[in-house]
Design a protein around this motif. Structure first.
Motif, PDB file in Angstrom:
ATOM      1  N   SER A 126       0.591  -1.487  -0.057  1.00 16.09           N
ATOM      2  CA  SER A 126      -0.162   0.682   0.274  1.00 16.09           C
ATOM      3  C   SER A 126       0.699   1.205  -0.059  1.00 16.09           C
ATOM      4  N   LEU A 127       1.652   1.375   0.488  1.00 12.77           N
ATOM      5  CA  LEU A 127       2.965   2.512   1.194  1.00 12.77           C
ATOM      6  C   LEU A 127       3.567   2.637  -0.145  1.00 12.77           C
ATOM      7  N   LEU A 128       4.483   1.373  -0.699  1.00 11.92           N
ATOM      8  CA  LEU A 128       5.259   1.867  -1.833  1.00 11.92           C
ATOM      9  C   LEU A 128       4.305   1.968  -3.523  1.00 11.92           C
ATOM     10  N   THR A 129       3.466   1.046  -3.715  1.00 14.92           N
ATOM     11  CA  THR A 129       2.658   1.403  -4.997  1.00 14.92           C
ATOM     12  C   THR A 129       2.040   2.558  -4.675  1.00 14.92           C
ATOM     13  N   LEU A 130       1.154   3.851  -3.974  1.00 19.18           N
ATOM     14  CA  LEU A 130       0.696   4.756  -4.110  1.00 19.18           C
ATOM     15  C   LEU A 130       1.553   5.912  -4.005  1.00 19.18           C
ATOM     16  N   ILE A 131       2.437   5.423  -3.303  1.00 19.39           N
ATOM     17  CA  ILE A 131       3.719   6.597  -3.875  1.00 19.39           C
ATOM     18  C   ILE A 131       4.087   6.273  -5.335  1.00 19.39           C
ATOM     19  N   SER A 162       6.931  20.539  -8.250  1.00 18.90           N
ATOM     20  CA  SER A 162       6.456  20.933  -7.091  1.00 18.90           C
ATOM     21  C   SER A 162       4.976  21.175  -7.115  1.00 18.90           C
ATOM     22  N   ILE A 163       3.601  21.278  -8.199  1.00 24.80           N
ATOM     23  CA  ILE A 163       2.598  20.933  -8.718  1.00 24.80           C
ATOM     24  C   ILE A 163       2.716  19.600  -8.383  1.00 24.80           C
ATOM     25  N   SER A 164       3.818  18.734  -9.283  1.00 24.95           N
ATOM     26  CA  SER A 164       3.494  17.241  -9.352  1.00 24.95           C
ATOM     27  C   SER A 164       3.734  17.162  -8.103  1.00 24.95           C
ATOM     28  N   ILE A 165       4.545  16.783  -7.221  1.00 28.43           N
ATOM     29  CA  ILE A 165       5.108  16.392  -6.209  1.00 28.43           C
ATOM     30  C   ILE A 165       3.431  16.759  -5.111  1.00 28.43           C
ATOM     31  N   SER A 166       3.161  17.788  -4.740  1.00 23.05           N
ATOM     32  CA  SER A 166       2.026  18.642  -4.193  1.00 23.05           C
ATOM     33  C   SER A 166       0.703  16.882  -4.227  1.00 23.05           C
ATOM     34  N   LEU A 167       0.897  16.557  -6.138  1.00 18.17           N
ATOM     35  CA  LEU A 167      -0.454  16.243  -6.372  1.00 18.17           C
ATOM     36  C   LEU A 167       0.012  14.479  -5.747  1.00 18.17           C
TER      37      LEU A 167
END
Length: 198
Positions: A126-131, A162-167
């Motif tokens: 869950s953690l890895l693949t969501l990232i 920055s926008i990509s990281i925020s999304l």
């Protein structure tokens, strides 16, 4: 002797065809349910104004856990494309460029990690693949689709990053509770109701 070999070969070929047929049906079910689930929240945007609230990720996560990586990956990719295209009234290129590969890779990895199931592996997946899946989708959507294809974001690479990281963070934070709280309930329910499937 020759007859029994021929019978065994036919039986093996029939079983393989049946397995493929079942996989096609499972993939179609995943795609349809995910499309409906995504469309139900398609009009709740992220704070950035694009990208949507998507608790429906529990559906391909469930399919990846029960049926393996490929039905979930293909089902998630097709389902997201259907939902986004219905929302926009046409084949939506943003989904094809970003959401389809992000969902495919994310849920394929999810299913691959949980193929030998344990709750620890489920949480890790869950953690890895969501990232990973959300980062692929966010960066592809913001940079490849919005900035390059549509030319709607004439910003510097730093701003687009920055926008990509925020999304990515928005999707991760809003999806994780649903996967960790609802998917285990679905898995347990199926395990009790149909132990032969799980």
């Amino acid at each position: 002797m020759e007859m029994s070999r021929s019978h065994a070969a036919n039986s093996g070929s029939r079983a393989k065809r049946l397995r493929r047929s079942v996989e096609v049906v499972i993939t179609a079910m995943c795609a349809a349910l995910y499309a409906i689930g995504c469309y139900a929240t398609a009009y709740i945007p992220s704070p950035l104004g694009f990208g949507q609230f998507r608790p429906a990720v529990v559906i391909p996560a469930f399919f990846a856990t029960i049926f393996g990586p490929m039905p979930a990956a293909i089902g998630a990719a097709i389902g997201t494309l259907i939902a986004d295209s219905f929302k926009h009234g046409t084949l939506y290129m943003g989904s094809l460029i970003a959401a389809v590969p992000g969902n495919f890779i994310g849920f394929y990895l999810f299913g691959y990690i949980v193929r030998r199931f344990s709750w620890t592996r489920f949480i890790l997946a869950s953690l890895l693949t969501l990232i990973i899946g959300n980062a692929i989708t966010a960066f592809s959507y913001v940079i490849l689709f919005k900035a390059i294809y549509v030319q709607a974001l004439p910003l510097s690479l730093e701003m687009l990053t920055s926008i990509s990281i925020s999304l990515t963070l928005y999707w991760f934070i809003t999806m994780l509770p649903f996967i960790l709280l609802i998917t285990p309930l679905l898995i347990r329910a199926v395990a009790y109701a149909m132990p032969s499937v799980v």
